[in-house]
Design a protein around this motif. Structure first.
Motif, PDB file in Angstrom:
ATOM      1  N   ALA A 173       0.853  -1.197   0.000  1.00 34.26           N
ATOM      2  CA  ALA A 173       0.000   0.000   0.000  1.00 34.26           C
ATOM      3  C   ALA A 173       0.888   1.245   0.000  1.00 34.26           C
ATOM      4  N   PRO A 174       0.443   2.319  -0.635  1.00 29.66           N
ATOM      5  CA  PRO A 174       1.289   3.517  -0.678  1.00 29.66           C
ATOM      6  C   PRO A 174       1.553   4.073   0.726  1.00 29.66           C
ATOM      7  N   THR A 175       2.776   4.524   0.938  1.00 23.47           N
ATOM      8  CA  THR A 175       3.112   5.061   2.264  1.00 23.47           C
ATOM      9  C   THR A 175       2.617   6.502   2.371  1.00 23.47           C
ATOM     10  N   LYS A 176       2.566   7.000   3.612  1.00 29.37           N
ATOM     11  CA  LYS A 176       2.127   8.383   3.817  1.00 29.37           C
ATOM     12  C   LYS A 176       3.091   9.358   3.156  1.00 29.37           C
ATOM     13  N   LEU A 177       4.378   8.999   3.214  1.00 30.29           N
ATOM     14  CA  LEU A 177       5.401   9.868   2.619  1.00 30.29           C
ATOM     15  C   LEU A 177       5.180   9.985   1.110  1.00 30.29           C
ATOM     16  N   LEU A 236       6.921   9.683  -9.194  1.00 33.14           N
ATOM     17  CA  LEU A 236       6.296   9.018  -8.046  1.00 33.14           C
ATOM     18  C   LEU A 236       5.307   7.952  -8.510  1.00 33.14           C
ATOM     19  N   ILE A 237       4.570   8.243  -9.572  1.00 31.34           N
ATOM     20  CA  ILE A 237       3.648   7.228 -10.101  1.00 31.34           C
ATOM     21  C   ILE A 237       4.463   6.037 -10.626  1.00 31.34           C
ATOM     22  N   PHE A 238       5.548   6.348 -11.311  1.00 32.53           N
ATOM     23  CA  PHE A 238       6.404   5.291 -11.861  1.00 32.53           C
ATOM     24  C   PHE A 238       6.922   4.358 -10.759  1.00 32.53           C
ATOM     25  N   VAL A 239       7.421   4.908  -9.652  1.00 26.39           N
ATOM     26  CA  VAL A 239       7.972   4.033  -8.608  1.00 26.39           C
ATOM     27  C   VAL A 239       6.882   3.195  -7.926  1.00 26.39           C
ATOM     28  N   ARG A 240       5.631   3.604  -8.054  1.00 27.09           N
ATOM     29  CA  ARG A 240       4.536   2.827  -7.478  1.00 27.09           C
ATOM     30  C   ARG A 240       4.095   1.688  -8.396  1.00 27.09           C
ATOM     31  N   VAL A 241       4.105   1.941  -9.691  1.00 29.82           N
ATOM     32  CA  VAL A 241       3.491   0.959 -10.591  1.00 29.82           C
ATOM     33  C   VAL A 241       4.492   0.041 -11.310  1.00 29.82           C
ATOM     34  N   ALA A 242       5.747   0.426 -11.347  1.00 30.38           N
ATOM     35  CA  ALA A 242       6.709  -0.388 -12.101  1.00 30.38           C
ATOM     36  C   ALA A 242       7.927  -0.691 -11.228  1.00 30.38           C
ATOM     37  N   PRO A 243       8.576  -1.844 -11.462  1.00 34.58           N
ATOM     38  CA  PRO A 243       9.804  -2.123 -10.715  1.00 34.58           C
ATOM     39  C   PRO A 243      10.879  -1.079 -11.056  1.00 34.58           C
ATOM     40  N   VAL A 244      11.451  -0.471 -10.013  1.00 39.39           N
ATOM     41  CA  VAL A 244      12.395   0.632 -10.227  1.00 39.39           C
ATOM     42  C   VAL A 244      13.748   0.123 -10.710  1.00 39.39           C
TER      43      VAL A 244
END
Lengths: 455, 182
Positions: A20-24, A414-422
């Motif tokens: 789940a996305p963090t608060k940060l 930020l969207i990229f680091v959430r949806v794809a392997p960095v």
């Protein structure tokens, strides 16, 4: 990476997209979207009132807008450099950072493209830039103009970077897909394009990556060369210098690596990827920053020497004005941040320090912004006619658009680091047993399998 | 006529070195491998499987050439056109050569790269049968994670043939053996 298994790598790298996305992260998105919204507002203001909302005048016709354009384009160079040139040179350390650097390239080019697309205040006429049979004569575009070359260079660069990045992502999206369930699986199935991991597909995939890298290498050099032609082919003292192409390319790599450092240091900390983006990566990039920073520094000095040696008073005045004129503070900023500051990286202790690297990367980015500002604005501010000399400083609208591009950049990142392997999962796995603790020997395929089977 | 569905018997291995040995064994036994699936590109696999070298670079070259020609012909046509065709607004350059090749090189280069990149990528996805939304059957979810798979097609194969393959998997150290219809 110690004794990690392939499955550990998958867990570590796919994990952030599943949690789940963090608060940060949420806070980051809120700030980025707010900045972007302010940028949109400033752009709308420009479109409504026209570019009179900017502080450009008859003497200084190019200012903040093109400074920011060149700055973002420069930042966009590191991604392809890391992906393409380091791939060709078989620099294996690139696997830790190439994915995020490529993403950064794409987002930076998007930000850069926003400036020329909107600089007329009439973006709905942007299609005039493309050569197509039109009803205005037809009035064709000028193929002799570096500004048109720029259009082709940047659109090609964006397209090729996108293809390269996405092709690399496909096998990793398949990894995420095969772990996902329900609706999430459907979404990732769509983007994984039906990847199954067939041997033949991998062979073609490697071919494609290698050839795209091969063509992207001259491309990355051509893009900033062409950007430098925007200035170098003009007749403005301070701009029409033959040193510009290599000097701009070095500067672009310099600022691009600095931005990669800024992002990587934050990303590795937040996503706990310290084992994948290691101190070795950071040190290697710092070495590139040191080399390119020194190249840029020598270009500054050569420029000064050539202007003196030319015996041409207007050229000499342009440089005298840069150093001692009203924009002396920008010159100090440029020299301090780009030439002097990176010299600390001669020390291994500083080169391998996270904090030093982080602050230096910010310094370099500020310095490179000053460089573009110095070149563009100071060269125009005092032209041949003293009565038309002027001073330029941006309005809130211009600053707003620049701030907005930061919003766009970080929102996308930020969207990229959430949806794809960095980090490129398949590439990291591919080199796991070729290097480091799990090294299997020069011919990995011949190693006895029993001991590995026991893991 | 080929069967509509493929019956596939596949074994999963834990490591690429075991996989490579298994493939060598399969080749020695003249078993007809349908396909091999891996989570990452395993070097040395192509010659072992007898895969031909990819011809994607030729595709890239042809598309690149097409880009070069498009740029040179397009620019020349437009420049020539603005002189020859009635009604076109003439593009005038004070004193400079009208048709100036050096000035066309940047755009020619960019279009060469653009055509080559797009052409090669599109052809790659087409020949691999891939594309957005395409749902190719996946034999096992762990293949894209950490398992290395050898698959055999077992349509029209009698029980002894299937048993032989199972024996092969057992002998070569496969961790799991499954069947699936794709």
């Amino acid at each position: 990476m110690g004794h990690k298994t392939y499955h550990d790598i998958t867990e570590d790298l796919v994990g952030p997209t599943e949690a789940a996305p963090t608060k940060l992260w949420m806070l980051g998105v809120i700030i980025s979207v707010s900045l972007f919204s302010f940028g949109i507002f400033s752009l709308c203001w420009t479109f409504y009132f026209g570019i009179g909302a900017w502080n450009l005048n008859r003497t200084i016709g190019w200012g903040y807008d093109i400074t920011n354009f060149v700055w973002w384009i420069g930042i966009g160079h590191a991604g392809t450099l890391i992906s393409a040139i380091l791939l060709l040179f078989r620099q294996r350390w690139r696997t830790g950072v190439n994915r995020a650097a490529e993403a950064m390239t794409i987002f930076a080019v998007m930000c850069a493209g926003l400036f020329p697309a909107t600089h007329t205040g009439r973006p709905w006429f942007d299609f005039f830039m493309f050569p197509y049979p039109n009803t205005r004569g037809p009035l064709w575009v000028n193929f002799n103009s570096p500004l048109l070359w720029d259009l082709f260079a940047i659109s090609t660069y964006f397209t090729i970077s996108l293809l390269f990045w996405y092709t690399g992502l496909v096998p990793d999206f398949a990894t995420v897909r095969d772990r996902a369930k329900g609706f999430r699986k459907k979404i990732y199935s769509f983007f994984a394009m039906g990847w199954t991991g067939k041997a033949k597909h991998w062979q073609r995939w490697e071919y494609l990556s290698l050839i795209l890298a091969g063509i992207a290498t001259p491309l990355v050099l051509s893009v900033h060369t062409i950007v430098s032609f925007d200035f170098a082919t003009s007749v403005i003292p301070g701009w029409h210098t033959t040193i510009f192409p290599p000097y701009f390319v070095a500067g672009a790599i310099f600022s691009g690596f600095a931005m990669v450092q800024t992002l990587m240091i934050i990303t590795r900390k937040l996503l706990k990827l310290e084992q994948y983006i290691t101190i070795n990566h950071i040190e290697s990039m710092n070495k590139v920053i040191l080399v390119t920073g020194t190249m840029v520094g020598s270009a500054y000095l050569i420029e000064l020497f050539i202007s003196w040696y030319s015996g041409y008073i207007y050229e000499q005045f342009a440089f005298y004005n840069r150093i001692l004129g009203p924009y002396y503070w920008a010159y100090i900023g440029m020299m301090g941040c780009n030439v002097l500051a990176p010299q600390v990286f001669w020390s291994k202790k500083i080169r391998t320090s996270i904090w030093w690297t982080f602050f230096m990367s910010i310094f370099v980015n500020i310095g490179m912004w000053f460089e573009r500002f110095v070149i563009i604005v100071t060269s125009l501010a005092k032209d041949y006619l003293p009565s038309s000399w002027s001073y330029y400083w941006p309005t809130w609208v211009e600053i707003g658009i620049y701030v907005g591009t930061f919003g766009l950049f970080f929102t996308c990142y930020l969207i990229f680091v959430r949806v794809a392997p960095v980090v490129a999962i398949a590439e990291v796995k591919a080199i796991l047993k070729q290097y480091g603790d799990q090294y299997l020997g020069p011919d990995a395929t011949e190693a006895p399998h029993e001991e590995h089977a026991s893991h | 006529m080929a069967a509509k569905y493929k019956d596939v018997l596949f074994g999963l291995y834990n490591d690429e070195t075991i996989l490579m040995k298994a493939i060598k064994t399969a080749k020695a036994k003249h078993l007809d491998i349908m396909d091999v699936y891996t989570p990452f590109p395993v070097h040395g696999l192509d010659p072992l499987l007898g895969l031909e070298e990819s011809r994607l670079h030729i595709v890239g070259f042809i598309f690149g050439l097409l880009g070069t020609l498009t740029a040179l012909c397009g620019i020349s046509f437009i420049f020539g056109g603005s002189l020859l065709f009635e009604g076109d607004w003439p593009t005038i350059f004070g004193g400079k050569p009208y048709w100036s090749l050096p000035a066309f090189i940047p755009i020619t280069f960019e279009l060469t790269v653009l055509f080559c990149g797009i052409g090669m990528t599109v052809v790659f996805y087409l020949i691999c049968g891939m594309g957005f939304g395409v749902d190719n059957p996946v034999l096992h979810d762990r293949i894209t994670d950490d398992k290395f798979c050898i698959a055999f097609q077992t349509n029209d194969m009698d029980d002894s043939g299937v048993d032989e393959l199972k024996g092969f998997f057992n002998e070569t150290g496969a961790e799991e053996v499954h069947t699936k219809q794709i």
